[in-house]
Design a protein around this motif. Structure first.
Motif, PDB file in Angstrom:
ATOM      1  N   ASP A  67       0.843  -1.198   0.000  1.00  0.00           N
ATOM      2  CA  ASP A  67       0.000   0.000   0.000  1.00  0.00           C
ATOM      3  C   ASP A  67       0.874   1.242   0.000  1.00  0.00           C
ATOM      4  O   ASP A  67       1.870   1.317   0.744  1.00  0.00           O
ATOM      5  N   SER A  68       0.459   2.226  -0.800  1.00  0.00           N
ATOM      6  CA  SER A  68       1.203   3.493  -0.874  1.00  0.00           C
ATOM      7  C   SER A  68       0.210   4.638  -0.863  1.00  0.00           C
ATOM      8  O   SER A  68      -0.733   4.656  -1.676  1.00  0.00           O
ATOM      9  N   ASP A  69       0.384   5.568   0.053  1.00  0.00           N
ATOM     10  CA  ASP A  69      -0.467   6.757   0.122  1.00  0.00           C
ATOM     11  C   ASP A  69       0.069   7.830  -0.819  1.00  0.00           C
ATOM     12  O   ASP A  69       1.276   7.910  -1.072  1.00  0.00           O
ATOM     13  N   PHE A  70      -0.827   8.659  -1.325  1.00  0.00           N
ATOM     14  CA  PHE A  70      -0.389   9.730  -2.227  1.00  0.00           C
ATOM     15  C   PHE A  70      -1.216  10.990  -1.987  1.00  0.00           C
ATOM     16  O   PHE A  70      -2.360  10.918  -1.528  1.00  0.00           O
ATOM     17  N   ILE A  71      -0.610  12.131  -2.300  1.00  0.00           N
ATOM     18  CA  ILE A  71      -1.280  13.430  -2.299  1.00  0.00           C
ATOM     19  C   ILE A  71      -0.821  14.163  -3.556  1.00  0.00           C
ATOM     20  O   ILE A  71       0.368  14.434  -3.725  1.00  0.00           O
ATOM     21  N   GLU A 121      -0.033   9.625 -10.963  1.00  0.00           N
ATOM     22  CA  GLU A 121      -0.223  11.071 -10.928  1.00  0.00           C
ATOM     23  C   GLU A 121      -0.393  11.644 -12.333  1.00  0.00           C
ATOM     24  O   GLU A 121      -1.196  12.561 -12.552  1.00  0.00           O
ATOM     25  N   VAL A 122       0.347  11.083 -13.279  1.00  0.00           N
ATOM     26  CA  VAL A 122       0.208  11.546 -14.666  1.00  0.00           C
ATOM     27  C   VAL A 122      -1.224  11.299 -15.159  1.00  0.00           C
ATOM     28  O   VAL A 122      -1.839  12.165 -15.807  1.00  0.00           O
ATOM     29  N   ASP A 128     -10.398  24.916 -15.302  1.00  0.00           N
ATOM     30  CA  ASP A 128     -10.597  26.358 -15.108  1.00  0.00           C
ATOM     31  C   ASP A 128      -9.508  26.956 -14.204  1.00  0.00           C
ATOM     32  O   ASP A 128      -9.724  27.950 -13.521  1.00  0.00           O
ATOM     33  N   TYR A 129      -8.317  26.281 -14.183  1.00  0.00           N
ATOM     34  CA  TYR A 129      -7.097  26.788 -13.534  1.00  0.00           C
ATOM     35  C   TYR A 129      -7.268  26.980 -12.029  1.00  0.00           C
ATOM     36  O   TYR A 129      -6.757  27.932 -11.441  1.00  0.00           O
ATOM     37  N   GLN A 130      -7.945  26.066 -11.398  1.00  0.00           N
ATOM     38  CA  GLN A 130      -8.093  26.096  -9.958  1.00  0.00           C
ATOM     39  C   GLN A 130      -7.319  24.926  -9.352  1.00  0.00           C
ATOM     40  O   GLN A 130      -7.297  23.832  -9.907  1.00  0.00           O
ATOM     41  N   ALA A 131      -6.658  25.223  -8.203  1.00  0.00           N
ATOM     42  CA  ALA A 131      -5.838  24.205  -7.540  1.00  0.00           C
ATOM     43  C   ALA A 131      -6.725  23.235  -6.781  1.00  0.00           C
ATOM     44  O   ALA A 131      -7.647  23.638  -6.076  1.00  0.00           O
ATOM     45  N   VAL A 132      -6.411  21.946  -6.948  1.00  0.00           N
ATOM     46  CA  VAL A 132      -7.159  20.883  -6.276  1.00  0.00           C
ATOM     47  C   VAL A 132      -6.174  19.894  -5.688  1.00  0.00           C
ATOM     48  O   VAL A 132      -5.199  19.507  -6.343  1.00  0.00           O
ATOM     49  N   THR A 133      -6.420  19.499  -4.450  1.00  0.00           N
ATOM     50  CA  THR A 133      -5.582  18.509  -3.780  1.00  0.00           C
ATOM     51  C   THR A 133      -6.337  17.189  -3.743  1.00  0.00           C
ATOM     52  O   THR A 133      -7.454  17.117  -3.207  1.00  0.00           O
ATOM     53  N   VAL A 134      -5.704  16.154  -4.321  1.00  0.00           N
ATOM     54  CA  VAL A 134      -6.328  14.824  -4.375  1.00  0.00           C
ATOM     55  C   VAL A 134      -5.534  13.896  -3.484  1.00  0.00           C
ATOM     56  O   VAL A 134      -4.318  13.767  -3.625  1.00  0.00           O
ATOM     57  N   GLN A 135      -6.224  13.269  -2.542  1.00  0.00           N
ATOM     58  CA  GLN A 135      -5.579  12.370  -1.583  1.00  0.00           C
ATOM     59  C   GLN A 135      -6.203  10.991  -1.696  1.00  0.00           C
ATOM     60  O   GLN A 135      -7.423  10.845  -1.842  1.00  0.00           O
TER      61      GLN A 135
END
Length: 344
Positions: free
Chosen positions: A46-50, A109-110, A57-64
């Motif tokens: 298992d590997s966690d990622f952020i 991530e890509v 629309d050029y808004q920052a989003v954090t995906v966890q």
């Protein structure tokens, strides 16, 4: 020297650079100068990622989230990465699992970046398991991972969030929309209440109209029924009158016919009586005419021909009484009188 590996480790044993034995949880004696070994973990990893990404629309989003993979081909991974362990300490000479996890996460991530870049912020914040399944399916088809002998078995998203400022702006916008929806819902409820009240009143009026129509139909039905009954009664009365008249007529005709039959019968009886009287008169006349031709003695003989003895004796006594002055003496024996008494 002797070493024993865990059952959760797939061991490839080399002697002078050549693979001599492999398997899970091997244990063997070895010479340190000529023996080396690679230990590849068997269980899933298992590997966690952020990920910090940009939406369309050029808004920052954090995906966890979390990624799970397993090593399927131990020889391929041992050739592609260094899983050599120190036989004394059983520790890896490098950190291959961390490097492998980093490589897989970079590939993931890509994929995530390309997909989120095609979404707007509001849609990106609504990422669900369907999105994760699509990413997982694409990860399974990556040739680079297949060449490593690795298969990604799980990909899950825990959350996708925007920056604080963006979140507050979205919250404000959402709050306004919610308030507007609340007002609209209130207006809709009022309108619905008014509409419902109108429908209720309309239904009441329709019900009253229906009731009156039903009453009217009932009255009309009753009138029609009474009229039909009167017509039937009149027909029955007329039929009864006609029937009584017919019966009276039949009775009179029957009585007339009976009287005719009686008259005919009386006429027949009268004619028959006349015929009988004529026949009797003819018979008597014929008899008397025959008697007139006979003498007195013959008539007396005929009269006494079938006479009973006692009547003949009585007639003899009558003649004796009539000529009693001519009789001198007359003897009548007791036997004769006794015989006459017995016959009577």
């Amino acid at each position: 020297m002797y070493i024993k590996f865990l059952p959760s480790e797939y061991v490839l044993r080399y002697r002078k650079g050549k693979l001599v034995k492999e398997g899970a949880g091997l244990s063997f004696f070895y010479l340190e100068k000529t023996t080396s070994a690679c230990a590849v973990p068997i269980p899933n990893q298992d590997s966690d990622f952020i990920f910090e990404e940009k939406t369309g629309d050029y808004q920052a989003v954090t995906v966890q989230g979390q990624l799970t993979y397993k090593i399927c081909d131990y020889r391929k991974i041992a050739q592609a990465m260094d899983f050599t362990v120190n036989l004394k300490t059983k520790q890896y000479n490098s950190d291959p699992l961390q490097k492998l996890s980093k490589r897989i996460i970079n590939i993931a991530e890509v994929i995530v970046k390309s997909r989120i870049g095609a979404l707007e912020l509001t849609n990106a914040l609504k990422l669900n398991q369907s999105f994760a399944n699509e990413v997982l399916s694409e990860l399974k088809s990556i040739d680079e991972l297949k060449k490593l002998g690795v298969e990604v078995t799980g990909f899950s998203l825990l959350k996708a969030v925007s920056t604080n400022e963006t979140s507050r702006a979205l919250e404000a916008k959402t709050r306004e929309e919610i308030l507007k929806q609340s007002d609209d819902a209130l207006y809709e409820r009022r309108n619905a209440s008014i509409e419902q009240e109108r429908r209720v009143k309309e239904n009441e009026l329709n019900t009253e109209i229906s009731v009156e129509e039903k009453k009217k139909q009932i009255r009309e039905t009753e009138i029609n029924t009474k009229r039909m009954l009167l017509e039937k009664e009149n027909e029955l009365e007329q039929m009864k009158t006609e029937s009584e008249a017919e019966r009276e007529k039949i009775k009179i005709n029957a009585e007339i016919e009976i009287e005719e039959k009686r008259r005919e019968l009386a006429q027949l009886r009268l004619e028959n009586a006349k015929k009988d009287a004529d026949a009797e008169a003819y018979r008597i006349g014929a008899v008397m005419e025959a008697y007139n031709k006979l003498s007195k003695e013959a008539l007396v003989a005929l009269a006494t021909l079938n006479m009973e003895p006692e009547k003949m004796i009585a007639q003899a006594f009558e003649k004796l009484a009539a000529n009693s002055e001519k009789i001198g003496a007359l003897n009548i024996t007791p036997d004769l009188l006794e015989s006459l008494a017995l016959r009577s």
